[in-house]
Design a protein around this motif. Structure first.
Motif, PDB file in Angstrom:
ATOM      1  N   GLN A 250       0.704  -1.193  -0.019  1.00  0.00           N
ATOM      2  CA  GLN A 250       0.061   0.016   0.032  1.00  0.00           C
ATOM      3  C   GLN A 250       0.801   1.319  -0.038  1.00  0.00           C
ATOM      4  OE1 GLN A 250      -2.006   0.862   3.563  1.00  0.00           O
ATOM      5  NE2 GLN A 250      -3.568   1.857   2.704  1.00  0.00           N
ATOM      6  N   GLY A 254       1.085   4.082  -3.033  1.00  0.00           N
ATOM      7  CA  GLY A 254       0.842   5.645  -2.340  1.00  0.00           C
ATOM      8  C   GLY A 254       1.778   6.560  -2.952  1.00  0.00           C
ATOM      9  N   SER A 289      -7.170   8.337  -5.899  1.00  0.00           N
ATOM     10  CA  SER A 289      -6.066   7.760  -5.548  1.00  0.00           C
ATOM     11  C   SER A 289      -6.156   7.298  -4.174  1.00  0.00           C
ATOM     12  CB  SER A 289      -4.842   8.786  -5.752  1.00  0.00           C
ATOM     13  OG  SER A 289      -5.068  10.117  -4.996  1.00  0.00           O
ATOM     14  N   THR A 290      -6.759   7.995  -3.199  1.00  0.00           N
ATOM     15  CA  THR A 290      -6.953   7.484  -1.984  1.00  0.00           C
ATOM     16  C   THR A 290      -7.547   6.176  -1.931  1.00  0.00           C
ATOM     17  OG1 THR A 290      -6.843   9.631  -1.072  1.00  0.00           O
ATOM     18  CG2 THR A 290      -7.600   7.915   0.582  1.00  0.00           C
ATOM     19  N   THR A 293      -5.069   3.090  -3.270  1.00  0.00           N
ATOM     20  CA  THR A 293      -4.114   2.593  -2.524  1.00  0.00           C
ATOM     21  C   THR A 293      -4.212   1.443  -1.625  1.00  0.00           C
ATOM     22  OG1 THR A 293      -4.610   4.159  -0.931  1.00  0.00           O
ATOM     23  CG2 THR A 293      -3.008   4.938  -2.143  1.00  0.00           C
ATOM     24  N   GLU A 527      -3.262  11.117  -0.077  1.00  0.00           N
ATOM     25  CA  GLU A 527      -3.489  10.269   0.778  1.00  0.00           C
ATOM     26  C   GLU A 527      -2.551  10.261   2.161  1.00  0.00           C
ATOM     27  OE1 GLU A 527      -2.555   6.340   2.612  1.00  0.00           O
ATOM     28  OE2 GLU A 527      -1.143   7.133   1.061  1.00  0.00           O
TER      29      GLU A 527
END
Length: 602
Positions: A250, A254, A289-290, A293, A527
């Motif tokens: 993750q 990110g 994008s958050t 991830t 994020e």
């Protein structure tokens, strides 16, 4: 060519079989799709179809729900009868478990009366050899008047012969114009001894079956005292592994997405108007994008859960929990549906069709939305990794799953007198099987893909809506989000839920996938920055209260729609929504107030 035949050039074959016969495994191997497969009964509840080329024919194959009997009373059996009566099929492919042919051959004889070309695939031929079971398939084929072919759908044994038989069925079956008549599907009772007469002399089962690994494992895993603690330990190990294996992946993803924003998107939008930059970067990109991830962690979790399901252990979990579930007005299948909701609540709601009594189905549908679905899981993973240590995080995550079970059990106990039933659990206990690695990764990839497909539209609409709430009006007055937060303050302040999180919860009713993306938009950070903001503004008590509320409050719109569809009642769907809201407020508020009172005294 007749009009119907001209409009439908592809042959259409139906795949039918008893639950746990390997029907969906066969469907996946034939079509290359990742239809969900589990080594326990009743998993296939919707019609999956795909088109494949067999010989010179384009063939549509349709995977029907698993049934025991064409004359049965469960919803799945009614679905199969309706499909056979209302749809046009040119042939039937019947998948049976070769190790239990006495149980499966009744359905073979029933389907043979429909007058459609029939192919019988005797699955799990490898397990037959291990058990010393012998079958003269040529003799069975002659007696039935239809081809009978051995295979192992899981391992692919004898697959060329299976393909040849399917090709022959597709090329020789006439293109039909009409569905079976209703009186054809309502099959009369078979003559006594019909199955025994058909199998006599052609199917041999040893008088004493050898003691298998399944028998030895069940002595331990189904132990009346050790069984449930071992199941709890297994689930704890799954959460530990999910966190330990998924977190590094993750973080790497990110960092890659942040690099992409800095090196590509920001320079590309440098000349765009400020409001458009804000919408695209602070709104859409940060929100999407958050969510992205968390794909690695979801993938790891689904691989591990696929091992539990496909190995045959999930059926044991249902058996172990049946006695406890019965006291709450449910049964072991209800527990299985709750576990199935770990992926998504919607298919779990649809899975209640395997239950005959309506009140049992309604009670089960009432508790399923409290399952920790994949969308809620990503929210919890974010909060536990942000506000708790690496040692404590897996145990905090496990506690949320325990709360999920406790809330479901409390709900069942509360409503069991209003929804009583008398249906007993009848469930096949399959042998333990080692899942194929290819299937595990295909299954996990399919689950993540389905999650993204389901979430993509909701996420895009949700983050744009949240951006509008947090940025409009642009004249310096209080934003719509601020006004909405102020309006909800009297209700959510006692729970420790801040105004910004209240807005995310409101939009999260559409889909829980929006929550993290919405928070990134609300705070206007990526994020990694979101984690820092949350850690500064929330203590662990407020964060846990928020997670409790997210776990229990209104399910997503898709789940509400599924409950409405399966219950055929607007009132029941409204009850599910209203009850979950009230319960979430009581549980989260009770925890927040008691924790602060205890910490204050400490």
């Amino acid at each position: 060519m007749p009009p119907v035949a001209a409009a439908r050039q592809a042959r259409r074959l139906a795949i039918i079989g008893l639950p746990n016969a390997g029907k969906s495994t066969f469907f996946n191997r034939l079509t290359g799709l990742s239809q969900r497969v589990g080594n326990w009964p009743g998993l296939t509840v919707e019609l999956a179809s795909a088109k494949v080329v067999l010989g010179s024919r384009l063939v549509e194959v349709v995977d029907l729900p698993g049934i025991h009997d064409l004359s049965g009373y469960s919803e799945d059996e009614a679905v199969v009868r309706d499909v056979l009566c209302q749809s046009v099929f040119d042939g039937l492919v019947l998948v049976v478990n070769g190790a239990q042919l006495e149980r499966h051959w009744r359905l073979v004889l029933q389907l043979s009366t429909l007058g459609l070309p029939l192919l019988v695939l005797v699955n799990m031929h490898d397990e037959m050899r291990q058990l010393g079971i012998r079958a003269d398939l040529a003799q069975l084929s002659q007696r039935l008047g239809a081809p009978v072919v051995a295979m192992s759908a899981r391992k692919g044994d004898n697959w060329p012969a299976v393909r040849s038989a399917l090709t022959l069925l597709a090329e020789q079956a006439p293109l039909r114009e009409h569905a079976c008549r209703a009186d054809q599907v309502n099959v009369p009772a078979l003559a006594p001894g019909a199955v025994e007469q058909m199998l006599q002399g052609a199917y041999h089962v040893p008088a004493t079956l050898p003691i298998t690994l399944t028998h030895r494992l069940d002595q331990l895993l189904l132990h009346p005292w050790l069984g449930l603690p071992m199941f709890a330990v297994l689930m704890a190990l799954i959460f530990q592994a999910t966190y330990l294996l998924g977190s590094p992946l993750q973080e790497a993803l990110g960092s890659g997405l942040e690099w992409l924003q800095a090196t590509l998107w920001q320079p590309a939008l440098a000349s765009a108007p400020a409001w458009l930059q804000s919408l695209l970067l602070e709104g859409i990109w940060q929100g999407v994008s958050t969510v992205l991830t968390f794909i690695p962690i979801l993938f790891v979790f689904f691989v591990l859960m696929a091992v539990v399901e496909d190995s045959g252990y999930l059926a044991r979990a249902a058996f172990l929990m049946d006695a406890s579930m019965t006291r709450l007005g449910l049964d072991g299948r209800s527990f299985v549906m709750h576990l199935m909701g770990f992926g998504c609540n919607v298919p779990a709601i649809l899975g209640t069709r395997i239950m005959r009594e309506r009140k049992l189905r309604l009670l089960t549908m009432l508790v399923i939305p409290f399952s920790v679905c994949s969308a809620r899981l990503q929210v919890f993973l974010f909060f536990v990794s942000t506000l708790f240590s690496a040692q404590a995080a897996p145990w905090v995550l496990l506690s949320l799953y325990l709360v999920s079970f406790l809330v479901a059990m409390f709900t069942a106990w509360l409503f069991k007198r209003a929804l009583p039933h008398r249906e007993s659990l009848v469930m096949e206990m399959p042998p333990y099987r080692l899942p194929a690695m290819a299937y595990l990764f295909t299954r996990a990839s399919g689950e993540v893909k389905a999650f993204l497909q389901l979430a993509s539209t909701f996420i895009l609409v949700g983050v744009v809506l949240i951006w509008a709430l947090t940025h409009l009006p642009m004249n310096g007055d209080a934003t719509l989000a601020t006004r909405l937060g102020d309006a909800l303050a009297p209700v959510l302040d006692p729970l420790g839920i801040r105004h910004e999180l209240a807005v995310a919860l409101m939009v999260g009713v559409v889909a829980k996938e929006i929550l993290l993306g919405g928070m990134a938009v609300i705070y206007g950070v990526p994020e990694s920055g979101l984690a820092q903001v949350i850690s500064q503004q929330l203590d662990w008590v407020a964060a846990y209260s928020f997670m409790l509320f997210t776990l229990i409050y209104v399910p997503c719109l898709s789940t509400i729609a599924a409950i409405r569809k399966e219950s055929r009642s607007n009132g029941f769907a409204a009850l599910s929504v209203g009850y979950s809201l009230l319960l979430a407020w009581c549980v989260a508020g009770g925890f927040y107030q008691l924790a602060h009172h205890w910490l204050g005294r400490a």
